[in-house]
Design a protein around this motif. Structure first.
Motif, PDB file in Angstrom:
ATOM      1  N   LEU A   1      75.049  69.416  25.534  1.00  0.00           N
ATOM      2  CA  LEU A   1      74.980  69.951  24.270  1.00  0.00           C
ATOM      3  C   LEU A   1      75.359  69.079  23.214  1.00  0.00           C
ATOM      4  CD1 LEU A   1      73.916  73.060  23.541  1.00  0.00           C
ATOM      5  CD2 LEU A   1      76.152  73.469  23.077  1.00  0.00           C
ATOM      6  N   GLY A   2      76.150  68.466  23.245  1.00  0.00           N
ATOM      7  CA  GLY A   2      76.741  67.265  22.377  1.00  0.00           C
ATOM      8  C   GLY A   2      75.909  66.084  22.461  1.00  0.00           C
ATOM      9  N   GLN A   3      75.148  65.917  23.569  1.00  0.00           N
ATOM     10  CA  GLN A   3      74.403  64.893  23.745  1.00  0.00           C
ATOM     11  C   GLN A   3      72.816  65.061  23.133  1.00  0.00           C
ATOM     12  OE1 GLN A   3      74.640  63.965  27.724  1.00  0.00           O
ATOM     13  NE2 GLN A   3      76.451  62.573  27.497  1.00  0.00           N
ATOM     14  N   GLY A   4      72.948  66.380  22.700  1.00  0.00           N
ATOM     15  CA  GLY A   4      71.316  66.840  22.318  1.00  0.00           C
ATOM     16  C   GLY A   4      70.388  66.869  23.529  1.00  0.00           C
TER      17      GLY A   4
ATOM     18  N   HIS B   1      78.251  71.461  30.337  1.00  0.00           N
ATOM     19  CA  HIS B   1      77.459  72.345  29.274  1.00  0.00           C
ATOM     20  C   HIS B   1      77.543  71.701  27.926  1.00  0.00           C
ATOM     21  CE1 HIS B   1      75.592  75.825  27.412  1.00  0.00           C
ATOM     22  NE2 HIS B   1      74.825  75.845  28.485  1.00  0.00           N
ATOM     23  N   ARG B   2      78.810  71.766  27.687  1.00  0.00           N
ATOM     24  CA  ARG B   2      79.464  71.257  26.317  1.00  0.00           C
ATOM     25  C   ARG B   2      78.923  69.792  26.164  1.00  0.00           C
ATOM     26  NH1 ARG B   2      85.414  71.960  26.245  1.00  0.00           N
ATOM     27  NH2 ARG B   2      84.993  74.338  26.545  1.00  0.00           N
ATOM     28  N   THR B   3      79.038  69.049  27.178  1.00  0.00           N
ATOM     29  CA  THR B   3      78.745  67.623  26.959  1.00  0.00           C
ATOM     30  C   THR B   3      77.276  67.516  26.846  1.00  0.00           C
ATOM     31  OG1 THR B   3      80.530  67.038  28.582  1.00  0.00           O
ATOM     32  CG2 THR B   3      78.845  65.385  28.425  1.00  0.00           C
TER      33      THR B   3
END
Ligand code: HEM
Length: 185
Positions: free
Chosen positions: A123-126, A119-121
């Protein structure tokens, strides 16, 4: 900090299966397109919708587990509906004891740890996260829910050490089943 022996044993017994699942599921590839994302979420729904009733008789009243609050099939059905998909039902697997059920539940519960990272990854990739809220069901409380689950596992292992092979067998069977449902034809 060292982990309870039962967690170390589960990791040892299922580590290879987790690695294989992580590779074969091609999660980042499949969430990239709408159709493959819908198919992936339908399969996650099927996994949870099949395993929850299979373990329910053993786990629903287990002290400290808060089983009903940990169930995720309904939430995943909502994710699936957000993607325009419909749930597929499937026959629950056979789970023969409380110890086995804990092993199965380790697989489903642990997926919230990997899910948090994914999820975090994304999100970080937009990337857009439509239909993927099930990956991160506990939000900021993920660590607490996991810690409380490990406490229940550990207490059961101390109370009934002879049942440990059944817990491990449940974990192995759970990963095999998850691999079939999530990655199969
Ligand atoms: C691309 C897919 C996946 C990735 C990248 C992934 C990654 C990870 C990572 C990084 C952790 C450790 C997280 C932490 O300690 O905070 C973890 C733990 C775990 N994951 Fe996965 N995971 C994936 C899929 C799954 C799936 C589909 C399942 C089960 C259905 C699963 C079951 C588990 C379990 C049981 C643990 C807990 C291991 C332990 O601490 O004993 N994972 N995963």
């Amino acid at each position: 900090m060292s982990q309870p022996a039962i967690i170390e044993a589960l990791r040892e017994a299922t580590g290879e299966a987790h690695k294989a699942l992580e590779t074969d599921i091609d999660l980042f590839g499949r969430v990239a397109e709408t159709d493959s994302r819908r198919d992936l979420v339908a399969r996650f729904h099927r996994l949870h919708a099949a395993v929850e009733p299979a373990v329910e008789p053993w786990l629903k009243d287990m002290p400290g587990l808060e089983f009903s609050q940990r169930r995720r099939a309904e939430g995943i059905a909502q994710d699936l509906s957000d993607l325009g998909g419909r749930p597929l039902t499937t026959r629950p697997p056979h789970v023969a004891s409380a110890a086995e059920a804990l092993g199965w539940w380790y697989v489903l519960e642990g997926s919230s740890l990997g899910g948090r990272v994914i999820h975090r990854t994304l999100l970080g990739q937009g990337k857009d996260l439509l239909g993927l809220s099930f990956l991160h069901p506990y939000g900021a409380d993920t660590g607490d829910w996991w810690r409380r689950f490990v406490e229940v596992l550990d207490a059961s292992d101390r109370r009934e050490p002879k049942a440990r092979p059944d817990v491990l067998a449940g974990g192995v069977a759970g990963f095999r089943y998850a691999h079939e449902v999530l990655c199969g034809d």
